[in-house]
Write an enzyme that holds these catalytic residues in place. Structure first.
Site, PDB file in Angstrom:
ATOM      1  N   GLY A  91       1.134   0.050   7.892  1.00  0.00           N
ATOM      2  CA  GLY A  91       1.686   0.190   9.310  1.00  0.00           C
ATOM      3  C   GLY A  91       2.606  -0.837   9.774  1.00  0.00           C
ATOM      4  O   GLY A  91       2.963  -1.913   8.840  1.00  0.00           O
ATOM      5  N   ARG A 184       7.428   8.688   7.471  1.00  0.00           N
ATOM      6  CA  ARG A 184       7.328   8.392   6.024  1.00  0.00           C
ATOM      7  C   ARG A 184       6.321   9.091   5.306  1.00  0.00           C
ATOM      8  O   ARG A 184       5.585  10.000   6.151  1.00  0.00           O
ATOM      9  CB  ARG A 184       7.086   7.053   5.908  1.00  0.00           C
ATOM     10  CG  ARG A 184       7.672   6.041   6.682  1.00  0.00           C
ATOM     11  CD  ARG A 184       6.756   4.893   6.991  1.00  0.00           C
ATOM     12  NE  ARG A 184       7.526   4.170   8.107  1.00  0.00           N
ATOM     13  CZ  ARG A 184       7.923   2.867   8.022  1.00  0.00           C
ATOM     14  NH1 ARG A 184       8.149   2.846   6.571  1.00  0.00           N
ATOM     15  NH2 ARG A 184       8.484   2.212   8.739  1.00  0.00           N
ATOM     16  N   ASP A 253       5.300   4.433   1.533  1.00  0.00           N
ATOM     17  CA  ASP A 253       5.500   3.955   2.819  1.00  0.00           C
ATOM     18  C   ASP A 253       7.075   3.674   3.138  1.00  0.00           C
ATOM     19  O   ASP A 253       7.496   3.830   4.333  1.00  0.00           O
ATOM     20  CB  ASP A 253       4.888   2.814   3.511  1.00  0.00           C
ATOM     21  CG  ASP A 253       4.700   1.920   2.421  1.00  0.00           C
ATOM     22  OD1 ASP A 253       4.475   1.624   1.193  1.00  0.00           O
ATOM     23  OD2 ASP A 253       5.271   0.631   2.836  1.00  0.00           O
ATOM     24  N   ASP A 263      14.106   0.714   4.583  1.00  0.00           N
ATOM     25  CA  ASP A 263      13.417  -0.318   4.133  1.00  0.00           C
ATOM     26  C   ASP A 263      14.049  -1.103   2.875  1.00  0.00           C
ATOM     27  O   ASP A 263      13.778  -0.926   2.052  1.00  0.00           O
ATOM     28  CB  ASP A 263      12.089   0.040   3.707  1.00  0.00           C
ATOM     29  CG  ASP A 263      11.250  -0.566   4.971  1.00  0.00           C
ATOM     30  OD1 ASP A 263      11.783  -1.025   6.184  1.00  0.00           O
ATOM     31  OD2 ASP A 263      10.031  -0.674   5.033  1.00  0.00           O
TER      32      ASP A 263
END
Ligand code: AMP
Ligand code: MG
Length: 492
Positions: A91, A184, A253, A263
């Protein structure tokens, strides 16, 4: 503090539809926010007011100190396989979805903060981010966008005015990024792991409506949805391979449903072509090395299939068979995208089994002599114009190049006019300017010390990667061969 001026007009579909996949949360207050970077082009694309965003009120919203009226930030829940090991509860540990806006073209975009303080998902982390890594994400994601590669975008970086605890104390920052969504593979892993079939179905329906609306009416919408994610991600990783991009932390993720790159942690562009290239300080086994990326992606997509199985068929064996069939198609999608892109890079229009086989050998040609990946393709257009000296000089032993180039020339148009047109089209897909590691490092160090000029110039250069401009030759060059190996750091 809540600000009435409508800096953003949010419409929060994720929070409305996906109860159970987030925690409402507020950013940590920071002492002295100061705007470091603002992406005026992206702001215009989103119909945001640059002046209002740069005002003290705007900056306090961008850093999370204030929220616009009606805004309800959330921390998203997701799971993930990190370096192959499953973590049921990752998360947004240091990030928040500020809200969703609809851009002037009608596309829904997430506005997201990174480095905005601890959340219920923070585990041992401090919730913070340092200026350097947030600016790295800004530079590299904007470079990817300029290269035509699907990616999250960087709207702003705001220094927080506080020092955060790292190996040495570093100035903190918040990145404001924009994504077509933050769904994701890990989002589906989390939804599946709750055992709540209805939540899993709602998540898939949400993703379908947001990204692949046309599959809603397919015979088997969830299988069709899976196939679309596989195709989108296969095309994405092919584009990474074309430009020599190494993501560095391809955990599930960090693999989107939309097919955008997300990311930017220990990522970097490779100079010398070597499939084993790894920059990340934590990737000891080379799991996420350049040459492993397509295979790792396929592995991540298998994890997505596992999460989706209950939706694909009530009978587990039939669900597995159907999903496996789709996943087998990954190679075909990937090779199609990779070879098409390579033909464009090499200026070859002809498409046949022999040409495909020959193209498949190009990485080995570059790897054998560790030729600079970017310069090879860029200089090859000069060879199409009749001057092979520059590309040839990249090879310590040019005989391998000479043999290769004689086949290549046979695949070019016969007329000089045709070859000149090919050279021009090659220059439109082969960048001359990528964020070279030594320039990124220099710019991040300067910015951390308070000097923003190098990073502003670097962003300007990489924003037009295909157009050669006078005075920028240093940006086109790899680091000197005797430099120490480049190492990047994650999660800092
Ligand atoms: P990343 O490697 O950036 O994709 O992060 C992996 C996971 O670690 C995510 O759940 C992040 O939210 C979390 N994380 C990374 N850095 C921090 C931090 N400094 N504080 C809290 N959580 C973090
Ligand atoms: Mg992540």
């Amino acid at each position: 503090m809540s600000i009435a001026t409508p800096l953003f007009r949010f419409d929060d579909s994720y929070a409305r539809d996906l109860e159970g996949l987030f925690e409402p949360w507020r950013a940590a207050q920071v002492p002295a926010p100061h705007l470091l970077m603002l992406n005026a082009a992206l702001a215009a694309e989103l119909d945001l007011d640059v002046e209002a965003l740069s005002s003290p009120e705007g900056v306090s919203v961008l850093v999370g100190n204030a929220i616009t009226e009606g805004s309800s930030p959330i921390a998203m829940a997701y799971s993930g396989h990190q370096f192959g090991n499953y973590s049921p509860r990752l998360g947004d540990g240091r990030a928040l979805l500020l809200g969703e806006l609809i851009d002037p073209q009608g596309r829904r975009r997430d506005v997201h903060l990174k480095g905005s303080g601890r959340t219920p998902f923070a585990r041992g982390g401090d919730g913070k981010a340092a200026i350097g890594p947030m600016l790295r994400e800004y530079v590299i994601s904007e470079a990817m966008h300029a290269l035509g590669i699907p990616t999250t975008r960087a709207l702003a970086v705001v220094a927080t005015g506080e020092r955060i605890a790292r190996d040495t104390p570093l100035p903190g920052a918040v990145l404001v990024r924009v994504a077509s969504s933050h769904l994701r593979v890990g989002t589906f892993q989390y939804a599946a792991a709750t055992g709540d079939f209805d939540l899993l179905r709602r998540t898939a329906d949400y993703a379908i409506a947001r990204h692949f609306a046309d599959v809603a009416t397919a015979d088997q919408p969830y299988l069709a949805f899976y196939a679309r994610v596989v195709a989108a991600q296969a095309a994405l990783v092919a584009q990474w391979m074309h430009v020599g991009f190494i993501h560095g932390v391809m955990n599930t993720d960090n693999t989107t449903i939309s097919g955008e790159t997300i990311d930017y942690g220990p990522c970097a562009f490779m100079d010398r072509h070597d499939p084993g290239t790894v920059f990340s300080s934590i990737d000891h086994g080379g799991r996420y090395a350049y040459g492993n990326q397509p295979g790792i992606l396929q592995w991540n997509l298998a994890r997505l299939a596992e999460a989706l199985l209950p939706l694909i068929h009530a009978d587990a064996e039939r669900a597995i068979a159907a999903a496996t069939e789709v996943l087998r198609g990954f190679d075909e999608h990937y090779l199609f995208a990779w070879r098409s892109g390579m033909r464009a890079k090499l200026g070859i229009e002809r498409d046949s089994a022999e040409v495909a086989q020959w193209i498949d050998g190009v990485p080995a040609l570059l790897a054998q002599q560790q030729v600079d990946h970017t310069l090879f393709f860029r200089r090859l257009s000069e060879a199409a114009r009749g001057n092979a000296a520059a590309v040839r000089s990249l090879f310590a032993d040019p005989t391998a190049f000479d043999a290769w180039a004689s086949t290549w020339r046979q695949l070019l148009p016969a007329s000089e006019e045709g070859r000149l047109a090919v050279a021009q089209s090659m220059d439109r897909v082969n960048p001359i300017y990528i964020p070279r590691n030594q320039h990124v490092e220099h710019a991040l160090a300067a910015a951390t010390g308070g000097d923003l000029q190098p990073i502003q110039q670097l962003v300007e250069v990489i924003s037009r990667p295909f157009v050669e401009r006078p005075g920028l030759d240093a940006y086109a060059q790899p680091a000197p061969a005797d430099d120490a190996p480049y190492v990047t750091f994650c999660g800092t």
